[in-house]
Design a protein around this motif. Structure first.
Motif, short mmCIF file in Angstrom:
data_model
loop_
_atom_site.label_atom_id
_atom_site.label_comp_id
_atom_site.label_asym_id
_atom_site.label_seq_id
_atom_site.Cartn_x
_atom_site.Cartn_y
_atom_site.Cartn_z
N MET A 1 -40.91 -3.66 -14.33
CA MET A 1 -41.30 -4.39 -13.13
C MET A 1 -42.76 -4.15 -12.73
SD MET A 1 -38.90 -6.29 -12.09
CE MET A 1 -37.17 -6.58 -12.33
N PHE B 1 -50.46 -1.04 -7.31
CA PHE B 1 -49.10 -1.58 -7.37
C PHE B 1 -48.44 -1.16 -8.67
CE2 PHE B 1 -45.81 -4.59 -8.60
CZ PHE B 1 -45.05 -4.63 -7.45
N TRP C 1 -47.78 2.42 -2.54
CA TRP C 1 -49.02 2.51 -3.30
C TRP C 1 -50.27 2.64 -2.42
CZ3 TRP C 1 -47.00 -2.61 -2.92
CH2 TRP C 1 -47.87 -3.55 -2.42
N TRP D 1 -34.02 -11.85 -20.19
CA TRP D 1 -34.24 -11.97 -18.74
C TRP D 1 -35.22 -10.92 -18.24
CZ3 TRP D 1 -33.77 -15.67 -15.38
CH2 TRP D 1 -32.88 -16.71 -15.66
N LEU E 1 -43.84 -11.39 -12.97
CA LEU E 1 -44.70 -10.44 -12.29
C LEU E 1 -46.14 -10.54 -12.76
CD1 LEU E 1 -42.00 -7.81 -12.10
CD2 LEU E 1 -43.54 -8.24 -10.20
N SER F 1 -47.47 -13.33 -10.90
CA SER F 1 -47.53 -13.07 -9.46
C SER F 1 -48.89 -12.52 -9.06
CB SER F 1 -46.42 -12.09 -9.06
OG SER F 1 -46.76 -10.78 -9.43
N LEU G 1 -51.09 -14.13 -6.20
CA LEU G 1 -51.56 -13.34 -5.06
C LEU G 1 -53.08 -13.46 -4.90
CD1 LEU G 1 -51.12 -11.39 -2.76
CD2 LEU G 1 -51.13 -9.51 -4.39
N LEU H 1 -41.02 -23.43 -14.93
CA LEU H 1 -40.93 -22.86 -13.57
C LEU H 1 -42.30 -22.51 -13.01
CD1 LEU H 1 -37.96 -20.31 -13.59
CD2 LEU H 1 -38.19 -22.40 -12.27
N ILE I 1 -44.09 -25.45 -11.97
CA ILE I 1 -43.53 -26.01 -10.74
C ILE I 1 -44.25 -25.42 -9.52
CG2 ILE I 1 -41.47 -25.87 -9.27
CD1 ILE I 1 -39.79 -26.49 -11.71
N ALA J 1 -37.26 -24.89 -8.54
CA ALA J 1 -37.10 -23.71 -9.38
C ALA J 1 -35.63 -23.28 -9.41
CB ALA J 1 -37.96 -22.57 -8.85
N CYS K 1 -33.31 -22.77 -12.64
CA CYS K 1 -32.67 -21.47 -12.93
C CYS K 1 -31.16 -21.60 -13.02
CB CYS K 1 -33.01 -20.45 -11.84
SG CYS K 1 -34.67 -19.86 -11.94
N PHE L 1 -25.48 -9.23 -13.84
CA PHE L 1 -26.69 -8.44 -14.03
C PHE L 1 -27.91 -9.32 -14.26
CE2 PHE L 1 -29.61 -5.83 -16.66
CZ PHE L 1 -29.97 -4.96 -15.65
N ASN L 2 -27.74 -10.41 -15.04
CA ASN L 2 -28.90 -11.28 -15.25
C ASN L 2 -29.37 -11.91 -13.95
OD1 ASN L 2 -28.89 -10.63 -17.90
ND2 ASN L 2 -27.88 -12.48 -18.60
N ILE M 1 -31.34 -9.31 -12.15
CA ILE M 1 -32.71 -9.17 -12.68
C ILE M 1 -33.63 -10.18 -11.99
CG2 ILE M 1 -34.19 -9.43 -14.71
CD1 ILE M 1 -31.87 -8.51 -16.41
N LEU M 2 -33.19 -11.43 -11.93
CA LEU M 2 -34.05 -12.45 -11.34
C LEU M 2 -34.30 -12.16 -9.87
CD1 LEU M 2 -35.55 -15.13 -11.79
CD2 LEU M 2 -33.56 -16.26 -10.85
N SER N 1 -34.14 -9.30 -8.29
CA SER N 1 -35.01 -8.15 -8.04
C SER N 1 -36.45 -8.48 -8.41
CB SER N 1 -34.51 -6.89 -8.76
OG SER N 1 -34.10 -7.20 -10.05
N THR N 2 -36.63 -9.35 -9.39
CA THR N 2 -38.00 -9.79 -9.69
C THR N 2 -38.62 -10.42 -8.46
OG1 THR N 2 -37.24 -10.31 -11.89
CG2 THR N 2 -39.39 -11.12 -11.29
N PHE O 1 -39.53 -7.80 -5.96
CA PHE O 1 -40.75 -7.04 -6.28
C PHE O 1 -42.00 -7.89 -6.06
CE2 PHE O 1 -37.85 -4.21 -8.71
CZ PHE O 1 -38.18 -3.05 -8.04
N VAL O 2 -41.92 -9.16 -6.40
CA VAL O 2 -43.06 -10.04 -6.14
C VAL O 2 -43.33 -10.09 -4.64
CG1 VAL O 2 -43.89 -12.41 -6.24
CG2 VAL O 2 -42.77 -11.42 -8.22
N LEU P 1 -42.61 -7.84 -2.43
CA LEU P 1 -43.20 -6.57 -1.99
C LEU P 1 -44.70 -6.55 -2.27
CD1 LEU P 1 -40.64 -3.92 -3.27
CD2 LEU P 1 -41.14 -4.50 -0.91
N PHE P 2 -45.03 -6.94 -3.48
CA PHE P 2 -46.43 -6.94 -3.91
C PHE P 2 -47.27 -7.80 -2.97
CE2 PHE P 2 -49.29 -8.47 -7.64
CZ PHE P 2 -50.27 -7.58 -7.27
N MET P 3 -46.80 -9.02 -2.76
CA MET P 3 -47.58 -9.92 -1.93
C MET P 3 -47.52 -9.50 -0.46
SD MET P 3 -46.97 -13.61 -3.62
CE MET P 3 -47.54 -13.90 -5.28
#
Lengths: 543, 216, 128
Positions: free
Chosen positions: A217, A257, A307, B32, B40, B43, B47, B203, B206, C52, C56, C68-69, C72-73, C75-76, C79-80, C82-84
């Motif tokens: 991640m 990050f 971070w 996946w 990411l 991303s 950003l 995606l 998009i 989107a 998906c 689980f798959n 994954i999406l 949680s991605t 995380f994005v 969180l970052f932004m």
């Protein structure tokens, strides 16, 4: 009892059969191997080489700091030396050290699997690592980088040293790290032995799982950060350049990050090894299995929220600074949970002070110091005073070196008989450990004092009043180097003349000890079945 | 050797897996996770775009007026069509229809190539007008941060374009294997995974399309 | 097991999703001719996210995939976010704008930076 029967049959079945080391011969059989054990060994050799290279630079840096002003090298060379020391140690040694070498070797064994989920990807990740390392080495030859391993803009986008090749190297290394993490997540999900539920999985696997989540991640963001930096230099895009309307603090957000979670990529596998060593050498079931397992995951997730504590003095807003500071304290909770549980595991155990346990104990001691000083630094007011001083240097060396590296060497000594089939000299191991431990504390405990007195990090020159402490620290670094040199020597000697290792020299209860040392090519003859927890020694250990 | 190792293993099943379902699940998890890393990766660019747009709103508005909305729309439709043919290709593999699979994969490749050709015309137009990233910018501008906009424009669409090329190589690979008849209803994971990758490329576009071409 | 693993969607389903995507593309182009002020970005992102989600769920079969798959999406996305999110907490609450040639040439009325789109237009007006 069933486990014992399994164990015996797995060991006996392969009498007369070749181990993974000798099953196939020739250089090609190594270079194109898909065996996780051989790939682990190749990684081990590579990271040890990186460690020696980085260590050599550390010794040169410390030697230069023996006296104020010039001791052996000029200021620019000094800048390049500490940058390369940092970059090599972080990207070429610590990050791949435990997961890619020891993890690669033991993870499938611990799970009772024949291999990792994607063996070809595993080999590819090794060659990507080598390829990235070549870029990094090239950058050393072609005018080494002098930005510090953090590559902060705008200096990194203007300096005339070879930033591009170094960042490209690290970018490539990132792929290697991602592929390892991705592989391990799929392996842990799909290749556990029958009966091995998540709550029966050895704690090493939990630690590696949490690590892998971060690798997958966070690493891509490092990738894009470095790519943007390369573009910044190549095209003058200006995203991080205030002259062009950009924002250098944004670079720090991007960088941290990744790089703060990366700290947990480094320490979580160390904790994972400690969770294996301590119960085995305390002859006692792990205390608080679930707490240790889940705290790994908690560290991985909370690690993404903190971070900004690297940026308290960077011009980051006060609001963000306060939020990041508060969240930073949260990380201490799961780390503390682990330490308390390890100590509770040892309580009333029959502690056996063999070399791996000595490293584990020094991990506990040093990591606790490193972790607690991290809490100091997470407090804004303290950090304003200590930011970019030797206090910070000492703090992260206590975590990275005293924590991760100690755990790595603990794990190396723990699994060495399994990996090589040879026992090392216990006496020399203890001596080397003692020298290392003393040398480490001489080198870095002094730096806490230096930092709190105001000695800034990364400075070439310093005031005369700091010299006694600097000199003491430099002398400590020689002990540290001596300890590691001795370690390398007796480990290599054991390959030649070491006693043959038993299948289970330490009395461990996890799957890797049920097969011969070194393991056969396909690990297990029978698919092992997890009928009991990984730390239930009562059946097997009757010493 | 082992009692369990190679009993009845079909050709496509690697030795360390016990059954096909396990292998398929594992490779999909792997795919996946890889897609997660791709998201990411992008991303960071999104950003950077968001922050720079906030800093230099006027410049970004000016830069955006240089983009060709029509070509953007056409390319969006092209990618959506390619996603459809890819999905139908996966379905053809699921139902063991070899010729159909080949046809759909070829169609996907053609759409992908169309996308790149249109992108090529867009790029050459920009290059012609000097609307280039950073220090290579020689075009006209009223706002000083316009080169920053084009820096981001080329980085984002360029990285996406690279992914299109990578996707085409991957599609070419499964096409080759499809022609050799490797895929059938019991084993088509590579087609499915390449499909997932291709949909991800769609995606990302998009999101790229409205942010670059349509706003404000 | 096999039945359950290999869910096969009818061709009609794929065509419907495709039609939905085309329509949504038209919608997003159409709304871009209106000015919703601050909501411009939000509208564009929402339409893109619906598209989107269609891709998906149906093209990528996430609707029929393992838990689980999907995790994954999701949680991605987390995380994005969180970052932004954290980065923007900083960007939007800084007292002083980073020094740049632009703010030097034309001192931006700083508070305007924090008043969203409207404020920025004011800032732009001052600049010109």
């Amino acid at each position: 009892m069933a486990a014992k029967v399994d164990a015996i049959s797995n060991v006996e079945m392969q009498v007369g059969e070749e181990s993974y080391l000798t099953a196939k011969k020739g250089l090609k059989s190594w270079l194109f191997t898909l065996d996780h054990k051989r790939i682990g060994i190749m990684y081990l050799g590579s990271v040890m080489f990186a460690f020696l290279l980085g260590g050599l630079m550390a010794l040169l840096v410390r030697l230069e700091l023996l006296t104020p002003g010039k001791t052996i090298v000029g200021p620019k060379t000094y800048n390049q030396l500490f940058t390369l020391h940092g970059a090599i140690m972080v990207f070429l040694f610590i990050i791949p050290s435990i997961p890619a070498s020891l993890g690669n070797f033991v993870l499938p064994l611990l799970l009772g699997a024949k291999d990792v989920a994607f063996p070809r990807l595993n080999l590819a990740s090794y060659y990507i690592y080598v390829f990235g390392a070549i870029f990094c080495v090239y950058s050393i030859i072609a005018g080494a980088v002098d930005t510090g391993w953090t590559f902060y803009t705008p200096y990194s986008s203007t300096t005339d040293t070879s930033v591009i090749s170094m960042t490209l190297g690290v970018f490539i290394l990132g792929f290697s790290s991602i592929f390892t993490g991705l592989n391990f997540i799929a392996t842990i999900h799909k290749l556990r032995a029958p009966g091995m539920t998540w709550s029966k999985m050895p704690l090493f696997c939990w630690g590696i799982y949490a690590t892998s989540v971060i690798q997958v991640m966070a690493t891509p963001v490092l990738g894009i950060t470095l790519l943007l930096l390369v573009m910044e230099r190549a095209l003058g895009v200006g995203i991080f350049d205030p002259q062009l309307g950009g924002d250098p603090v944004l670079f720090q957000h991007f960088f941290w990050f990744y790089s703060h979670p990366a700290v947990y990529i480094m320490i979580l596998p160390g904790m994972a090894i400690i969770s294996e060593i301590i119960p085995v050498f305390s002859r006692k079931t792990i205390f608080g299995y679930r707490a240790i397992a889940l705290s790994s995951v908690a560290i991985a997730i909370i690690g993404f929220l903190v971070w900004g504590h690297h940026m308290f003095t960077s011009g980051q807003s006060e609001l963000a600074t306060m939020i990041f500071s508060m969240l930073t304290f949260l990380v201490a909770i799961p780390s503390g949970i682990k330490v308390f549980n390890w100590v509770a595991t040892m309580y009333k155990g029959r502690i056996v002070l063999r070399a791996p346990m000595l490293y584990a104990l020094s991990f506990l001691f040093l990591f606790t110091i490193g972790g607690l000083t991290g809490i100091f630094l997470g407090a804004i007011a303290v950090d304003i005073h200590l930011h970019d001083t030797y206090f910070v240097v000492a703090h992260f060396h206590y975590v990275m070196m005293g924590g991760t590296a100690m755990a790595f060497f603990g794990g190396l000594h723990y699994w060495w008989p399994k990996m090589t089939g040879k026992m090392y000299s216990e006496k020399l191991a203890k001596i080397a450990w003692a020298i290392t431990f003393i040398g480490f504390n001489m080198t870095f405990l002094t730096q806490f004092a230096l930092g709190s007195q105001g000695m800034p990090r990364r400075y070439y020159n310093y005031l005369d009043q700091f010299q006694p402490l600097h000199a003491f620290s430099s002398v400590g670094s020689w002990f540290l180097g001596l300890g590691f040199l001795l370690m390398v020597l007796y480990l290599l000697a054991s390959l030649r003349s070491g006693e043959k290792a038993q299948a289970n020299p330490w009395g461990g209860a996890t799957f890797e000890w049920t097969i011969s040392s070194p393991p056969p090519e396909h690990n297990f003859h029978h698919q092992p079945v997890a009928k009991r927890g990984p730390y239930e020694y009562s059946v097997e250990v009757g010493r | 050797m082992s009692e369990l190792a190679h009993k009845g293993h079909p050709e496509y099943l690697q030795h360390h897996f016990a059954e096909a379902a396990q292998q398929e699940d594992a490779s999909k998890i792997g795919m996946w996770l890889f897609l997660a890393t791709e998201v990411l990766l992008f991303s960071g660019l999104f950003l950077a775009f968001a922050v720079m747009r906030q800093y230099h709103y006027e410049a970004f508005r000016e830069g955006h007026h240089h983009l060709n909305k029509t070509l953007g729309v056409v390319n969006t439709l092209v990618l959506i069509c390619s996603s459809l043919t890819m999905a139908l290709g996966v379905r053809a593999a699921q139902t063991s229809r070899k010729q159909q699979l080949i046809n759909y994969l070829v169609a996907t490749l053609l759409f992908a190539a169309t996308f790149l050709v249109i992108k090529y015309f867009e790029y050459s137009h920009k290059i012609h007008e000097g609307l280039l990233p950073g220090r290579y910018f020689t075009g006209e501008m009223h706002e000083p941060a316009v080169p920053l906009f084009f820096g981001l424009y080329f980085l984002m669409t360029g990285l996406h374009g690279l992914h299109v090329v990578a996707g085409m190589i991957a599609i070419g690979w499964v096409l080759w294997r499809g022609i050799k008849g490797h895929f059938h209803s019991e084993y088509y994971t590579p087609v499915e995974n390449v499909g997932l990758y291709w949909h991800l490329v769609d995606l990302i576009w998009i999101y790229l399309f409205p942010l670059l071409y349509l706003l404000p | 097991m096999s039945e359950h693993r290999h869910h096969i969607m009818p061709v009609k389903g794929y065509l419907a999703v495709w039609a939905g995507l085309v329509v949504l593309t038209a919608v997003t182009v159409w709304v871009s001719y209106f000015n919703f002020g601050m909501l411009n970005v939000a509208v564009a992102i929402i339409v893109a996210t619906i598209k989107a989600a269609l891709v998906c769920l149906y093209f990528m079969h996430l609707k029929y995939d393992t838990l689980f798959n999907r995790v994954i999406l999701l949680s991605t996305i987390v995380f994005v976010a969180l970052f932004m999110g954290f980065t923007f907490i900083d960007i939007n609450s800084r007292v002083k704008v980073e020094p740049s040639q632009f703010s030097d040439n034309s001192p931006l009325p700083l508070p305007a930076k924090f008043r969203g789109e409207e404020g920025k237009k004011e800032a732009g007006a001052v600049k010109n």
